[in-house]
Scaffold this active site. Structure first.
Site, PDB file in Angstrom:
ATOM      1  N   TYR A 115      12.126 -33.883   4.847  1.00 21.02           N
ATOM      2  CA  TYR A 115      13.160 -32.841   4.923  1.00 21.02           C
ATOM      3  C   TYR A 115      12.623 -31.516   4.354  1.00 21.02           C
ATOM      4  O   TYR A 115      12.787 -30.446   4.943  1.00 21.02           O
ATOM      5  CB  TYR A 115      14.409 -33.306   4.156  1.00 21.02           C
ATOM      6  CG  TYR A 115      15.445 -32.221   3.977  1.00 21.02           C
ATOM      7  CD1 TYR A 115      16.431 -32.015   4.940  1.00 21.02           C
ATOM      8  CD2 TYR A 115      15.424 -31.376   2.867  1.00 21.02           C
ATOM      9  CE1 TYR A 115      17.369 -30.997   4.790  1.00 21.02           C
ATOM     10  CE2 TYR A 115      16.348 -30.364   2.707  1.00 21.02           C
ATOM     11  CZ  TYR A 115      17.320 -30.182   3.671  1.00 21.02           C
ATOM     12  OH  TYR A 115      18.235 -29.168   3.528  1.00 21.02           O
TER      13      TYR A 115
ATOM     14  N   TYR B  91      27.668 -23.075   8.306  1.00 24.19           N
ATOM     15  CA  TYR B  91      28.272 -23.575   7.067  1.00 24.19           C
ATOM     16  C   TYR B  91      29.763 -23.262   6.983  1.00 24.19           C
ATOM     17  O   TYR B  91      30.469 -23.326   7.982  1.00 24.19           O
ATOM     18  CB  TYR B  91      27.526 -23.032   5.835  1.00 24.19           C
ATOM     19  CG  TYR B  91      26.037 -23.137   5.985  1.00 24.19           C
ATOM     20  CD1 TYR B  91      25.441 -24.377   6.172  1.00 24.19           C
ATOM     21  CD2 TYR B  91      25.227 -22.017   6.000  1.00 24.19           C
ATOM     22  CE1 TYR B  91      24.070 -24.492   6.344  1.00 24.19           C
ATOM     23  CE2 TYR B  91      23.857 -22.126   6.163  1.00 24.19           C
ATOM     24  CZ  TYR B  91      23.296 -23.362   6.334  1.00 24.19           C
ATOM     25  OH  TYR B  91      21.962 -23.459   6.509  1.00 24.19           O
TER      26      TYR B  91
ATOM     27  N   VAL C 131      18.613 -20.420   4.970  1.00 20.74           N
ATOM     28  CA  VAL C 131      18.586 -19.562   3.780  1.00 20.74           C
ATOM     29  C   VAL C 131      17.318 -18.700   3.672  1.00 20.74           C
ATOM     30  O   VAL C 131      17.211 -17.873   2.773  1.00 20.74           O
ATOM     31  CB  VAL C 131      18.815 -20.326   2.455  1.00 20.74           C
ATOM     32  CG1 VAL C 131      20.216 -20.907   2.378  1.00 20.74           C
ATOM     33  CG2 VAL C 131      17.763 -21.396   2.234  1.00 20.74           C
TER      34      VAL C 131
HETATM   35  N1  GLN Z   1      15.856 -26.067   2.176  1.00 16.84           N
HETATM   36  C1  GLN Z   1      17.199 -25.606   1.958  1.00 16.84           C
HETATM   37  C2  GLN Z   1      17.976 -26.628   1.143  1.00 16.84           C
HETATM   38  O1  GLN Z   1      17.784 -27.812   1.338  1.00 16.84           O
HETATM   39  C3  GLN Z   1      17.855 -25.377   3.279  1.00 16.84           C
HETATM   40  C4  GLN Z   1      19.269 -24.886   3.149  1.00 16.84           C
HETATM   41  C5  GLN Z   1      19.653 -23.870   4.179  1.00 16.84           C
HETATM   42  O2  GLN Z   1      18.844 -23.208   4.833  1.00 16.84           O
HETATM   43  N2  GLN Z   1      20.922 -23.668   4.273  1.00 16.84           N
HETATM   44  O3  GLN Z   1      18.776 -26.272   0.331  1.00 16.84           O
END
Ligand code: GLN
Length: 303
Positions: free
Chosen positions: A188, A239, A257
């Protein structure tokens, strides 16, 4: 439609907002990214690509990788994954623990961190190496063999992944994880640390605008699964701001993010935008404004 003119107009209109929002702080390697960067690219269903600003500058795709992992799972595993993850909008932050507890280990949707952990777990079982499988797909769709994982970002996130580790353990406690927690977390984290430009992302997302057809004309997804993936992006891809995003932009989209957003205009094009400053939900502030302006200027949306 003169695509280059459209992109130039969008950039001009959002210029006052470039740099708005706050760069993600909780992954230290992302905290130093220059907030005043901005790029946007558009790849048409029939192969044209246009861009403005920093559209060829690579950045951390973060949660945008969740689209490609899910596409591969749907391609290789069919519908089985939907027994393990829902497809309802969350209304909660992307890394919420209490929602997962309430949902008894079945994440609300595949674009939350919890949902993506289940998708990655499924992809470990199907491929043995999700990162390799996703990189192969991205390189083939873009023609860019240099797309890779940024090891510094992956390490930086790995050192601060307590919340994702908690999510993974909670999922495992409900018997909804098949592979070891550490294996799933490593995969991940590597997937989130892939670096691509808007140019790459728009090309890679084109199959979503082509009802599941890849660059070479073969199918990655059935027409029906392409519809489902786009629908899930529309309802869950941004989200707890998915409603506001649909209201303002009216397109299926996924944000990360790192400040990237990938949006799809079915039958026409994929659009990728990057602005590292985020709003309170974790969506790119300038990116959202740019896509809002883009659909207003072109009149394109799914509605
Ligand atoms: N790598 C980030 C996390 O696991 C990804 C989150 C995102 O881009 N919203 O928090």
């Amino acid at each position: 439609m003169d695509y280059q003119e459209v992109l130039d107009t969008v950039r001009e209109k959002v210029t006052p907002l470039i740099g708005c929002g706050r760069v993600a702080q909780y992954i230290p390697a992302l905290a130093t990214v220059d907030a005043s960067r901005f790029g946007m690219a558009l790849a048409t269903a029939d192969g044209e690509v246009h861009g403005v600003g920093d559209w060829q500058h690579p950045f951390s795709i973060q949660s945008l990788s969740k689209v490609f992992s899910l596409a591969l799972v749907l391609d290789r595993g069919g519908d089985q994954v939907w027994r393990r993850v829902g497809r309802e909008p969350s209304g909660s932050p992307f890394n919420s623990l209490h929602q997962l507890e309430r949902d008894r280990g079945i994440p609300r949707n595949p674009f939350l961190n919890a949902g993506a952990l289940v998708v990655v777990d499924h992809l470990v079982s199907l491929t043995g190496d999700p990162t390799r499988a996703v990189l192969d797909l991205l390189r083939a769709e873009t023609g860019n063999v240099d797309i890779k994982v940024d090891d510094d970002v992956a390490k930086s996130e790995a050192h601060h992944r307590h919340r994702n580790a908690a999510l993974a353990h909670l999922i495992a406690s409900y018997d909804n994880l098949t592979n070891p927690v550490e294996v799933v977390l490593d995969q991940y984290t590597a997937l989130c640390a892939i670096v691509m430009s808007c140019d790459d992302l728009a090309r890679a997302g084109r199959f979503l605008a082509r009802h599941g057809r890849r660059r070479d004309g073969t199918r990655l997804l059935s027409r029906s699964n392409a519809k489902r993936l786009n629908a899930t992006m529309l309802t869950c891809g941004t989200y707890d701001s998915a409603g506001e995003f649909a209201y303002r932009v009216g397109l299926p989209a996924k944000s990360g993010v790192g400040g990237g957003i990938l949006a799809v205009v079915p039958n026409r094009c994929a659009v990728a935008v990057w602005g590292p400053g985020l709003d309170k939900s974790g969506n790119s502030c300038a990116g959202l404004a740019a896509l809002d302006t883009f659909t207003t200027v072109t009149g394109w949306s799914v509605f």
